[in-house]
Design an enzyme around this catalytic site. Structure first.
Site, PDB file in Angstrom:
ATOM      1  N   GLY A 169       0.768  -1.241   0.000  1.00  0.00           N
ATOM      2  CA  GLY A 169       0.000   0.000   0.000  1.00  0.00           C
ATOM      3  C   GLY A 169       0.792   1.280   0.000  1.00  0.00           C
ATOM      4  O   GLY A 169       0.217   2.358  -0.204  1.00  0.00           O
ATOM      5  N   CYS A 189     -11.675   3.910 -28.945  1.00  0.00           N
ATOM      6  CA  CYS A 189     -12.990   4.542 -29.091  1.00  0.00           C
ATOM      7  C   CYS A 189     -13.728   4.595 -27.765  1.00  0.00           C
ATOM      8  O   CYS A 189     -14.775   3.943 -27.591  1.00  0.00           O
ATOM      9  CB  CYS A 189     -13.793   3.792 -30.142  1.00  0.00           C
ATOM     10  SG  CYS A 189     -12.922   3.725 -31.697  1.00  0.00           S
TER      11      CYS A 189
HETATM   12  N1  LLP Z   1      -1.218  -7.056  -0.772  1.00  0.00           N
HETATM   13  C1  LLP Z   1      -2.511  -7.184  -1.117  1.00  0.00           C
HETATM   14  C2  LLP Z   1      -3.339  -8.167  -0.405  1.00  0.00           C
HETATM   15  C3  LLP Z   1      -3.051  -6.385  -2.123  1.00  0.00           C
HETATM   16  O1  LLP Z   1      -4.337  -6.519  -2.460  1.00  0.00           O
HETATM   17  C4  LLP Z   1      -2.219  -5.441  -2.806  1.00  0.00           C
HETATM   18  C5  LLP Z   1      -2.749  -4.615  -3.876  1.00  0.00           C
HETATM   19  C6  LLP Z   1      -0.872  -5.363  -2.417  1.00  0.00           C
HETATM   20  C7  LLP Z   1      -0.407  -6.174  -1.393  1.00  0.00           C
HETATM   21  C8  LLP Z   1       0.095  -4.429  -3.073  1.00  0.00           C
HETATM   22  O2  LLP Z   1      -0.268  -3.094  -2.892  1.00  0.00           O
HETATM   23  P1  LLP Z   1       0.704  -1.915  -3.347  1.00  0.00           P
HETATM   24  O3  LLP Z   1       1.943  -1.969  -2.465  1.00  0.00           O
HETATM   25  O4  LLP Z   1       1.060  -2.126  -4.763  1.00  0.00           O
HETATM   26  O5  LLP Z   1      -0.088  -0.684  -3.133  1.00  0.00           O
HETATM   27  N2  LLP Z   1      -4.459  -1.373  -9.934  1.00  0.00           N
HETATM   28  C9  LLP Z   1      -4.433  -0.380  -8.881  1.00  0.00           C
HETATM   29  C10 LLP Z   1      -3.840  -0.904  -7.589  1.00  0.00           C
HETATM   30  C11 LLP Z   1      -4.547  -2.139  -7.063  1.00  0.00           C
HETATM   31  C12 LLP Z   1      -3.936  -2.687  -5.802  1.00  0.00           C
HETATM   32  C13 LLP Z   1      -4.539  -3.989  -5.434  1.00  0.00           C
HETATM   33  N3  LLP Z   1      -3.965  -4.637  -4.296  1.00  0.00           N
HETATM   34  C14 LLP Z   1      -3.684   0.846  -9.388  1.00  0.00           C
HETATM   35  O6  LLP Z   1      -3.218   0.850 -10.516  1.00  0.00           O
HETATM   36  O7  LLP Z   1      -3.584   1.837  -8.681  1.00  0.00           O
END
Ligand code: LLP
Length: 454
Positions: A269, A374
């Site tokens: 996150g 599109c």
């Molecule tokens: N752990 C779990 C259980 C998760 O669901 C996620 C991301 C992470 C770790 C990794 O999170 P990060 O460190 O990358 O924030 N497609 C979206 C982001 C979706 C994140 C989903 N879960 C975007 O492009 O902003």
């Protein structure tokens, strides 16, 4: 190679507080503008890659990835935290990226059988893999047990029962963490927020202790700890602090009740600055982890995705044409929302920098930067200060290493873009552009359909 130059500041454009090109590059040390060679990623002119592979093309910086992994690991070590980094494979699942991170010591956080198999194929050992996700199928759970991965994060009582039956049937004991929903608002985009009570993720906080106790009685289950993940692109420390404090309280309650808790999986996150957003960094996060969980004597698992790979990747695109409309202009690129969907899906802001130094130095004025798909949402940037760009001019869309290529589709029958990796002065293709015919190679037309007459 001649000395790098910094592009001049673009004139401020009324009403657009966006950072200019010089400011964008100043805080991205892996990118620099060279007078002759144009924009470099690490030691490689991006124009050379665009010449060789065409556009759109993703490019990742291996040195940048290593540096970011090491910075995160150093922040955790500096806070004396017994933490293991498990890269969230969903952010960028390319084998080259996974192999590089594995070489640095990273494990993996996977959310599907496909990601599990990718992680294994890249050489990440099963004992460094955790499996998250709200709807793992029986086949996926069996695959995880077959490989005896480190930990399965369970998201519901229903999933616990399902896994217990499968594991007992296989004569296995599954190491599990219960993913708890702490009911904390991460203050991020609604579509990437996961820790509020109404979100589909995790076990309700109030139910977690009883479920943990029940898990400990099930033959196929060995509960090892708790997991929490409240969302993505989080730029403040307070939501992390709130969530980890709640989890720490639960760890103490469980231990008081006689349960063993050895692991806390702290999720991912941590956000990155796409524009000029201030906010959290690894040292800040490590401080929060230390303060909230440091005294618990638990092994910590971290699941960062975006922070590790986001800034390390760019998407190269070429200008197809510039459409004048009244006093405005649409810069139409050959990349589109099917390649990088983040602006369309989350209103995300990504920096856009011309590869050519002369173009980057030229006076800027507002433009809409769009793709050819599109859909009205196929827009990379609105009202963005950019110089005049002629057809054929090339640009880099910045910070596209996370949730970029992995979220691509072939919408509008547009093949998946090529992917390359730079490592210092070297570069190589890590995935060729998809051939057009490959998009329908595996399709079948029912044999009883008539062939159209000419
Ligand atoms: N752990 C779990 C259980 C998760 O669901 C996620 C991301 C992470 C770790 C990794 O999170 P990060 O460190 O990358 O924030 N497609 C979206 C982001 C979706 C994140 C989903 N879960 C975007 O492009 O902003």
């Amino acid at each position: 190679m001649n000395a790098a130059i910094a592009p001049a500041l673009s004139p401020a454009v009324a009403g657009t507080p966006d950072p200019d090109i010089a400011t964008l590059l100043a805080v991205r040390p892996h990118l620099r503008m060279h007078a002759q060679d144009g924009l470099l990623l690490e030691g490689v002119p991006l124009a050379a890659i665009a010449d060789a592979l065409g556009t759109p093309t993703w490019v990742y910086g291996a040195g940048t990835l290593r540096a970011r992994y090491r910075a995160l690991a150093a922040a955790l070590a500096g806070a004396k935290l017994p933490a293991h980094i498990h890269f969230a494979v969903k952010a960028n699942d390319r084998l080259a990226v996974l192999r590089l991170l594995a070489g640095e010591g990273a494990g993996a956080d996977v959310v599907s059988g496909g990601e599990l198999r990718r992680a294994l194929a890249a050489g990440i050992p099963p004992e460094r893999i955790v499996f998250s996700g709200v709807g793992k199928t029986a086949a996926e759970l069996r695959l995880a047990l077959d490989h005896d991965i480190a930990q399965i994060n369970l998201e519901s009582a229903e999933e616990l029962d399902m896994l217990a039956a499968i594991a007992a049937g296989m004569g296995r004991a599954a190491r599990v963490a219960l993913r708890v929903n702490p009911d904390v608002d991460a203050g991020t985009h609604a579509k990437i927020s996961t820790g509020r009570a109404a979100d589909k993720f995790g076990i309700p906080y109030a139910d977690a202790a009883a479920l943990y106790a029940r898990a400990a009685t099930l033959p196929g289950i060995e509960p090892v700890g708790l997991a929490v993940h409240i969302g993505s692109q989080i730029r403040a420390l307070a939501p992390f602090r709130d969530a980890y404090r709640r989890i720490a309280g639960l760890v103490r309650d469980l231990r008081t009740a006689g349960q063993s808790v050895r692991v806390v999986d702290c999720g991912g996150g941590l956000g990155i600055p796409y524009r000029d957003e201030p906010g959290a960094d690894p040292a800040g996060l490590a401080g929060v982890l230390r303060a909230e969980l440091g005294a618990l004597d638990v092994a910590l698992v971290l699941e960062p995705g975006r922070w590790l790979v986001g800034p390390a990747g760019v998407l190269l695109a070429s200008v197809v044409l510039v459409k004048r409309a009244g006093t405005g202009r649409f810069i139409v690129l050959d990349a589109a929302m099917n390649d990088l969907i983040r602006p369309a899906m989350y209103d995300a802001w990504h920096g856009i920098v011309p590869l050519d130094a002369v173009a980057a130095l030229a006076p800027a004025r507002p433009a809409e930067v769009v793709g050819p798909v599109c859909e009205s949402s196929d827009i990379f940037a609105r009202d963005r200060a950019l110089p005049e760009l002629a057809p054929g001019a090339r640009v880099a869309i910045l910070d596209a290493g996370a949730y970029g290529a992995v979220m691509s589709s072939t919408y509008n029958a547009r093949p998946l873009a090529a992917e390359a990796l730079v490592d210092g002065e070297r570069w190589t293709t890590i995935r060729p552009r998809q051939e057009v015919a490959a998009m329908w190679r595996d399709e079948t037309i029912p044999p009883w359909f008539a062939t159209p007459r000419p």
